[in-house]
Design an enzyme around this catalytic site. Structure first.
Site, short mmCIF file in Angstrom:
data_model
loop_
_atom_site.label_atom_id
_atom_site.label_comp_id
_atom_site.label_asym_id
_atom_site.label_seq_id
_atom_site.Cartn_x
_atom_site.Cartn_y
_atom_site.Cartn_z
N GLU A 258 0.90 -1.17 0.00
CA GLU A 258 0.00 0.00 0.00
C GLU A 258 0.92 1.20 0.00
O GLU A 258 1.66 1.40 0.95
CB GLU A 258 -0.84 0.03 1.28
CG GLU A 258 -1.70 -1.19 1.52
CD GLU A 258 -2.87 -1.28 0.58
OE1 GLU A 258 -3.19 -0.27 -0.07
OE2 GLU A 258 -3.44 -2.37 0.46
N CYS A 297 -2.89 8.57 3.33
CA CYS A 297 -2.65 8.00 2.01
C CYS A 297 -3.87 8.17 1.11
O CYS A 297 -3.77 8.12 -0.10
CB CYS A 297 -2.33 6.52 2.16
SG CYS A 297 -3.53 5.66 3.16
P1 NAP Z 1 8.50 4.87 4.38
O1 NAP Z 1 9.63 5.75 4.67
O2 NAP Z 1 8.50 4.14 3.09
O3 NAP Z 1 8.42 3.86 5.60
C1 NAP Z 1 7.42 2.90 5.69
C2 NAP Z 1 7.86 1.79 6.60
O4 NAP Z 1 8.92 1.07 5.99
C3 NAP Z 1 8.39 2.26 7.94
O5 NAP Z 1 8.00 1.36 8.93
C4 NAP Z 1 9.88 2.19 7.74
O6 NAP Z 1 10.59 2.07 8.94
C5 NAP Z 1 9.99 0.94 6.92
N1 NAP Z 1 11.23 0.82 6.19
C6 NAP Z 1 11.95 1.77 5.57
N2 NAP Z 1 13.03 1.22 5.01
C7 NAP Z 1 13.01 -0.10 5.28
C8 NAP Z 1 13.85 -1.19 4.99
N3 NAP Z 1 14.95 -1.04 4.28
N4 NAP Z 1 13.52 -2.41 5.46
C9 NAP Z 1 12.40 -2.60 6.19
N5 NAP Z 1 11.57 -1.58 6.50
C10 NAP Z 1 11.87 -0.35 6.05
O7 NAP Z 1 7.14 5.63 4.45
P2 NAP Z 1 6.63 6.66 5.58
O8 NAP Z 1 7.40 7.90 5.39
O9 NAP Z 1 6.59 6.04 6.91
O10 NAP Z 1 5.13 6.87 5.14
C11 NAP Z 1 4.72 7.83 4.23
C12 NAP Z 1 4.29 7.21 2.93
O11 NAP Z 1 3.42 6.12 3.16
C13 NAP Z 1 3.51 8.14 2.04
O12 NAP Z 1 4.04 8.07 0.74
C14 NAP Z 1 2.11 7.60 2.03
O13 NAP Z 1 1.37 7.81 0.86
C15 NAP Z 1 2.31 6.18 2.26
N6 NAP Z 1 1.14 5.59 2.92
C16 NAP Z 1 0.37 4.75 2.21
C17 NAP Z 1 -0.73 4.19 2.80
C18 NAP Z 1 -1.61 3.22 2.06
O14 NAP Z 1 -2.44 2.59 2.70
N7 NAP Z 1 -1.48 3.09 0.77
C19 NAP Z 1 -1.04 4.48 4.13
C20 NAP Z 1 -0.23 5.36 4.83
C21 NAP Z 1 0.87 5.90 4.21
P3 NAP Z 1 11.45 3.26 9.55
O15 NAP Z 1 10.51 4.32 9.92
O16 NAP Z 1 12.13 2.65 10.71
O17 NAP Z 1 12.39 3.68 8.46
#
Ligand code: NAP
Length: 676
Positions: A258, A297
């Protein structure tokens, strides 16, 4: 005040990371509110513990038993919600924002619990569809079933919904019988940790069913196997990195993503400024921009209006946006809180600057913002920003760049086809809304845009008051979207549970298939001996227990009597010539309901007993017309059972009505409530 150090919950214990602590700052004050690390966690051990301890324990429980656990977890979260609200404020969330996350999360557990008890069997195998006839004599049949995957659900969440984000995934994984490892986004992990503590403290989760990693996942991905499922929410770039991990690819690990979404909203061509739909559209765009400071999102990033209404829509949006007070989310007067961090705020500002190359900022100031509350440090606050792009076909970034904050772009369309084509330029999104009072317009939108959106919400004057809103995923409806949105799907009631299970096509004899799925299949052995099946209590009744009735002849007098008694004097029962002219009937025929009533008269055992009530019929088909003089008989067989409570359970009976030639006259499932 000492800053708490978050703990991982791994292999049955709370474990503090060994060094490498990362500071987590309050979105409101910028001060450190928690420290976290997962250094020293044995990730292979964590996966093994889930696979060898949590999985077997969960798979021993039936869907209903798992559903009751979800209910108790929901209760515990609800009871302790005020503790969670306190922490939620530090993420920048107002009480309303927190409500979506915390109570919305508990609500999702409640809802999945209830779906699990109502729509899944009190068993560990889920039947998928009816048996397939794949042999001439009926001695060899096919049946699809789902069983729990023997792996681990690795649940990785974004920062914006630290409770709901975890629970929407966890509820379906646990219900499916899969143990979970939760990995929240570091920025808001303190809220997830608190919610996990509450759930662990209930003592209701089987050992190993839930583990928590607060920090990096280390080498966890290197130990994934083909039975595992990774369910990820976050940015497209992280999703790409994780789903192309060599281990995910080589083992065929199921990956649900997602991710970013450029959700659109269309003001219908019928919705002029004097219509209720125009006002509803303005309200919704502003709501979506400001709830959770736009860090949703599902938020509306692109708002499309008829070209002639651009100025009116801009003016109305600005008027509403100017009333939004921004500040310390703990204050009641603050309508919008902070972004999750100063870094996130910086990122949003940069994205707005990118968008501003193609669109004009018509509301909001990205350099400065007025905030209320002495605690509030400005770094993570930003005012809502409305952009206006008059050339949406010439622009590119407005359809591609997601500024994950209170940001939306207003754009014109020429006609409905143009609006649909523009909405689809988002190349896949979680949700689209349409504001129209015209069902034909709505249908056109669905036909043109359905393939690009996981959910489409049509809002008008009739449903607005009760509408759950553009941005709210519901546990009973699917959440996810194609293309840019990640191509994943979650929730949707029982649909969401199936992502954590394996579908298998079974083939075998009806007897064996019946035993496997604990549901009697046509062609399997029956027991037509005494006593009558209605004399048996729920617990005594064996599947396959049958009654085969004596025949009963249906006369013309019966048909006429039934017609006048019920008032159903439809010509097919009353007028020989007219009935003959009908392509389906040889002449006057018996009513379908007469056949059902006579069938009941044939199989019912009348004296008070374990059968408490007739609960309804499923899958009823009338197959061969019954003419006066024909005789019918019935075979009624116990097909499946579902306990409802300690007093009674539901019995499903397979009923087949045949005529004197052995031809099928009617076929249906009868449901009764039987005393335990
Ligand atoms: P993100 O930076 O991609 O992080 C998402 C998750 O992935 C976090 O728990 C992060 O942990 C983890 N992560 C990052 N690098 C990783 C790796 N190498 N290995 C394992 N896990 C890893 O996204 P975000 O900044 O938290 O969220 C914002 C984005 O999420 C926006 O683009 C939004 O549109 C999207 N979003 C989508 C939905 C949906 O349902 N489609 C819902 C909410 C948000 P860490 O924080 O520890 O790095």
């Amino acid at each position: 005040m000492t800053v708490p150090i978050l703990k991982n919950y791994v292999q049955g214990k709370w474990f503090e990371g060994r060094g490498g602590l990362v500071d987590i700052a309050s979105a409101v004050t910028g001060e450190t509110v928690a420290k976290t690390s997962s250094a020293g966690v044995d990730f292979k051990g964590v996966l093994d513990y889930a696979r060898h301890v949590g999985g077997p324990a969960l798979r021993k429980l039936t869907f209903h038993e798992r559903a009751y656990i979800l209910k108790d977890l929901a209760k515990a979260i609800t009871d302790k919600k005020e503790d969670l609200y306190k922490l939620s404020t530090e993420t920048g969330a107002t009480r309303k924002d927190g409500w979506i996350d915390i109570e919305g999360g508990a609500g999702t557990l409640y809802s999945m619990s209830s779906k699990g008890r109502r729509e899944l069997p009190d068993d560990v195998i889920l039947i998928d569809g009816a048996p397939e006839t794949i042999s001439r004599e009926g001695t060899f049949v096919g049946q699809h079933v789902y069983t729990s995957r023997h792996g681990v659900a690795v649940l990785i969440d974004a920062f914006n919904f630290p409770v709901w984000g975890m629970l929407e995934k966890l509820s379906t994984a646990l219900l499916a019988g899969m143990p979970a490892i939760v990995k929240p986004a570091t920025q808001t992990a303190y809220l997830t940790e608190a919610a996990v503590r509450i759930m662990i403290e209930t003592g209701r989760l089987p050992e190993g069913a839930l583990q928590l990693v607060v920090g990096s996942v280390g080498d966890l991905f290197d130990h994934l196997i083909g039975q595992d499922v990774v369910s990820f929410t976050g940015s497209a770039s992280t999703a790409l990195k994780l789903k192309s991990h060599p281990r995910v690819l080589s083992e065929g690990v199921r990956f649900i993503a997602e991710q970013d979404s450029l959700n659109a909203s269309i003001l219908g061509p019928d919705a002029g400024p004097d219509t209720p739909e125009f006002d509803l559209f303005i309200k919704e765009v502003v709501r979506e921009m400001t709830v959770k400071a736009g860090q949703k999102c599902t938020a509306i990033r692109r708002a499309f209006v008829p070209a002639a209404l651009m100025d009116a829509a801009e003016a109305a949006l600005k008027a509403r946006l100017s009333k939004i007070t921004i500040g310390d989310p703990a204050l009641e007067d603050a309508r919008m809180g902070a972004l999750v961090s100063a870094a996130q705020c910086k990122d949003v500002r940069e994205k707005i600057r990118e968008l501003a190359g193609e669109a004009r900022i018509v509301h909001g100031d990205i350099e400065d913002v007025e905030v209320i509350g002495a605690r509030a440090k400005k770094d993570a606050f930003i005012s809502p920003v409305l952009l206006r792009c008059d050339d949406p076909w010439g622009a590119k970034k407005v359809h591609e760049v997601e500024a994950f904050g209170p940001v939306s772009t207003l754009m014109p369309y020429r006609d409905l086809d143009d609006a649909i084509a523009l909405a689809d330029r988002g190349e896949g999104s979680l949700v689209m809304s349409v504001f129209t009072y015209d069902g034909d317009i709505a249908r056109q939108v669905v036909l043109g845009a359905g393939a690009f959106h996981g959910r489409i919400i049509v809002i008008n004057r009739d449903c607005a008051k009760e509408s759950t809103g553009h941005g709210s995923p519901l546990p009973v409806l699917v959440h996810g979207g194609p293309g840019r949105a990640g191509g994943g799907e979650e929730l949707g009631g029982v649909r969401g549970v199936k992502h954590y299970m394996q579908r298998t096509a079974l083939q075998g004899s009806p007897d064996v298939i019946s035993k496997i799925v604990r549901s009697w299949t046509r062609g399997a052995k029956t027991d037509a001996g005494a006593p009558h099946p209605f004399r048996l209590k729920f617990g005594e009744l064996e599947l396959g227990k049958t009654i085969e009735t004596a025949p009963r002849t249906i006369t013309l007098e019966d048909i006429e009597h039934f017609a006048h008694f019920t008032g159903d004097t439809f010509y097919a029962h009353m007028d020989e010539a007219a009935a003959k002219a009908n392509p389906f009937f040889p002449g006057r025929v018996a009513h379908g309901y007469l056949i059902l009533s006579f069938a009941a008269g044939l199989f019912v055992d009348p004296a008070p007993g374990p059968v408490l009530a007739n609960y309804g019929l499923d899958d009823l088909r009338f197959l061969t017309p019954v003419s006066p003089g024909d005789s019918i008989k019935v075979r009624l067989t116990a097909k499946s059972k579902k306990k409802r409570n300690d007093d009674y359970g539901e019995v499903r009976w397979d009923v087949s009505v045949t005529n004197q030639k052995g031809e099928p006259v009617a076929s249906y499932d009868l449901l009764t409530m039987n005393a335990i």
